[in-house]
Design an enzyme around this catalytic site. Structure first.
Site, PDB file in Angstrom:
ATOM      1  N   SER A 138      40.052  34.640  39.994  1.00  0.00           N
ATOM      2  CA  SER A 138      41.452  34.816  39.632  1.00  0.00           C
ATOM      3  C   SER A 138      41.595  35.940  38.610  1.00  0.00           C
ATOM      4  O   SER A 138      40.619  36.555  38.210  1.00  0.00           O
ATOM      5  CB  SER A 138      42.011  33.524  39.046  1.00  0.00           C
ATOM      6  OG  SER A 138      41.507  33.342  37.736  1.00  0.00           O
ATOM      7  N   LYS A 139      42.816  36.163  38.225  1.00  0.00           N
ATOM      8  CA  LYS A 139      43.087  37.262  37.295  1.00  0.00           C
ATOM      9  C   LYS A 139      42.360  37.071  35.959  1.00  0.00           C
ATOM     10  O   LYS A 139      42.092  38.026  35.251  1.00  0.00           O
ATOM     11  CB  LYS A 139      44.588  37.361  37.048  1.00  0.00           C
ATOM     12  CG  LYS A 139      45.352  36.802  38.228  1.00  0.00           C
ATOM     13  CD  LYS A 139      46.526  37.516  38.655  1.00  0.00           C
ATOM     14  CE  LYS A 139      46.998  37.072  40.031  1.00  0.00           C
ATOM     15  NZ  LYS A 139      46.194  36.098  40.789  1.00  0.00           N
TER      16      LYS A 139
END
Length: 496
Positions: free
Chosen positions: A264-265
């Site tokens: 994820s980010k």
RNA sequence: GUCCCUAUCGUCUAGAGGCCUAGGACACAACCCUUUCACGGUUGCGACACGGGUUCGAAUCCCGUUAGGGACGCCA
């Protein structure tokens, strides 16, 4: 364009059995990378693209890029551009495409009309509320939420409702996915429902477009993330309904973040382009990503050509793997040590420019040669090379306390005198002079080199001192030594 | 909840029934090389998830358990 090959029940099985010999023999391999432009091209996508590309290259086949932009809400031109730019930077250039699904709507509608006419699909007038209620009911009964097919036999339209079109999935029997990395995977048709292939706004949907495109583009090997395993039986059923051959599938394991959680980010660089900006070499990134889920014995470092030569789908792993930033950096360093010097010089120049450095007519090749095994990224190389372009504004306190002292002042003076008198400014000449200076004083070379290093670069870390001085140039070196001498004089109080 | 997938050092992996006292790489520690930092070299630390089978023999084959993950959308 429709390939109307007849297909019997065991067609897919036969195809599977010959698949190992498929490569380079009877039919030519065609693979595709099919990202949806709803976000940046990230590491996981790149790995999928890489394996598709590698396999096509390995088999002297064709690699196709297809942009799956049927989600008009979320697809953006910026994302398309980022994907294209990323692919180009990596050198994963397609042989065909990019194709855009939004440019193939006529084709999809044509197939949908045919499905409708042949009774392979039907219009569904169920409202969202109705469907939500159905799902809630099923979940309450601990069943898998699925459309129950209530519009299958509807005779007449419902006024005021724009229908969707659903594919009539076979109710009985099973679908076998022949997967090159997982082996056969069996699904019961009972588990599958009648999926929507055309939205009420006229946009066709993912699973349907994939099936049509894989057929039309004559894809032989579908290589994609294993989050698509559950879509495969649906796609196979539609492929079968169209009378198409079933391609061979290879579902790749997921890539996880360094903490083992879903990527994820939070896990840093989202877009591959950020790796470029951080000073990674594309072939290094590809090498690292290739080794995630694939291996060739004990070999760790591969050139692109080697990966193409050795890549086999059968050597792909089944289980998910976590990103290891340390190893990624190490892999980059290994490639940094091997890449052509002039190429690195060009890259370093970009990095330096980004730091506001005017490179002038300095030969960056020499700096690259001196730094290439001392940096894990080009960004780090640039940071470590800043001192070549401007004299230290401050001396690193610890290094200065140890090496810029009244005791070393006279070594600096002596070194400066020697250096000024040198017949030439070659590293060998400089080395010899410093060596002799050390010997004449009965000290190790380090006693001369280290004060000089701190004087000239401002810290205790640099490439070998002779190379460093040679690159800096005599005039600059002399100037910096004088500054250090002045620093010592000013900073150290005279003894009583 | 239902279906599907997965399971070897902290991480990436080798391993296709005897070659396994489980090999390599990153990371970590020590040492060597050395003008600093690196590179390179040597050594160390460290794993077959668990339980049943099958077999003369299982990390490898089968079953189960557990634990992770994925899918179940008018997203892709």
């Amino acid at each position: 364009m429709l390939c109307n090959q007849s297909k019997n029940g065991c067609g897919s099985l036969l195809l599977f059995n010959i698949s190992h010999d498929l490569c380079g023999t009877m039919m030519s391999v065609r693979t595709r990378f099919a990202p949806s432009p709803t976000g940046m091209l990230h590491i996981g996508g790149v790995r999928t693209a890489l394996f598709s590309w590698l396999y096509a290259r390995h088999c002297s086949g064709t690699f196709i890029l297809r942009i799956e932009d049927t989600d008009r809400e979320r697809s953006t031109p910026e994302a398309v551009r980022a994907i294209l730019e990323g692919m180009q930077w990596l050198g994963l250039t397609p042989d065909e495409g990019p194709f855009y699904q939004t440019e193939r709507y006529d084709r999809y509608h044509e197939v949908i009309e045919r499905f409708l006419a042949q009774g392979l699909a039907y219009r569904c007038y169920c409202s969202k509320d109705e469907l939500d209620a159905m799902r809630a009911e099923q979940q309450a009964a601990k069943q898998k939420p699925r459309y129950d097919g209530r519009c299958r036999h509807r005779q007449s339209p419902v006024a005021g409702i724009e229908p969707v079109v659903r594919f009539k999935n076979p109710a009985q029997g099973e679908v076998v996915v022949q997967d090159l990395v997982h082996g056969p995977i069996v699904f019961q048709n009972m588990e599958l429902d009648d999926l929507i292939i055309l939205r009420s706004d006229g946009n066709p949907t993912y699973n349907f477009c994939v099936a049509v495109d894989d057929m039309d583009m004559r894809i032989t090997h579908v290589i994609r993330g294993d989050d698509h395993i559950n879509n495969t039986p649906r796609q196979q059923n539609m492929l079968a309904a169209m009378g198409a051959d079933i391609p061979i599938y290879a579902h790749l394991p997921m890539i996880l973040g360094p903490d083992g959680a879903k990527l994820s980010k939070r896990h840093g660089a989202v877009s591959v382009l950020e790796y470029r900006d951080a000073g990674f070499l594309p072939e290094a990134l590809l090498n690292y990503l290739g080794r995630l889920g694939w291996s060739h014995g004990d070999q760790e470092i591969f050139s692109l050509d080697e990966m193409v030569e050795f890549f086999e789908l059968k050597d792909v792993n089944k289980s998910a793997s976590a990103l290891n930033p340390d190893k990624m950096a190490w892999t980059n360093q290994q490639h940094l040590m091997q890449a052509p010097q002039d190429r690195l010089a060009a890259e370093l120049s970009i990095q330096l420019a980004g730091r506001g450095v005017d490179v002038g007519n300095c030969d960056l090749g020499l700096i690259v040669a001196a730094q290439r095994e001392r940096a894990k990224t080009l960004a780090e190389m640039a940071d470590n090379s800043l001192f070549f372009f401007s004299a230290p504004s401050v001396y690193e306190p610890k290094a200065a306390a140890k090496n810029l002292t009244p005791e070393t002042a006279d070594i600096l003076v002596a070194a400066r005198t020697e250096l000024i008198a040198l017949a030439d400014w070659m590293p060998e000449t400089i080395h010899r002079a410093l060596q002799q200076l050390a010997e004449s004083r009965g000290v190790a070379l380090g006693k001369v080199a280290q004060p000089l290093r701190v004087a000239v670069v401002g810290s205790g870390v640099s490439p070998p001192i002779d190379q460093t001085l040679a690159i800096l140039g005599r005039a600059e070196v002399v100037k910096r030594i004088r500054s250090a001498e002045a620093f010592i004089q000013a900073g150290m109080p005279a003894r009583p």
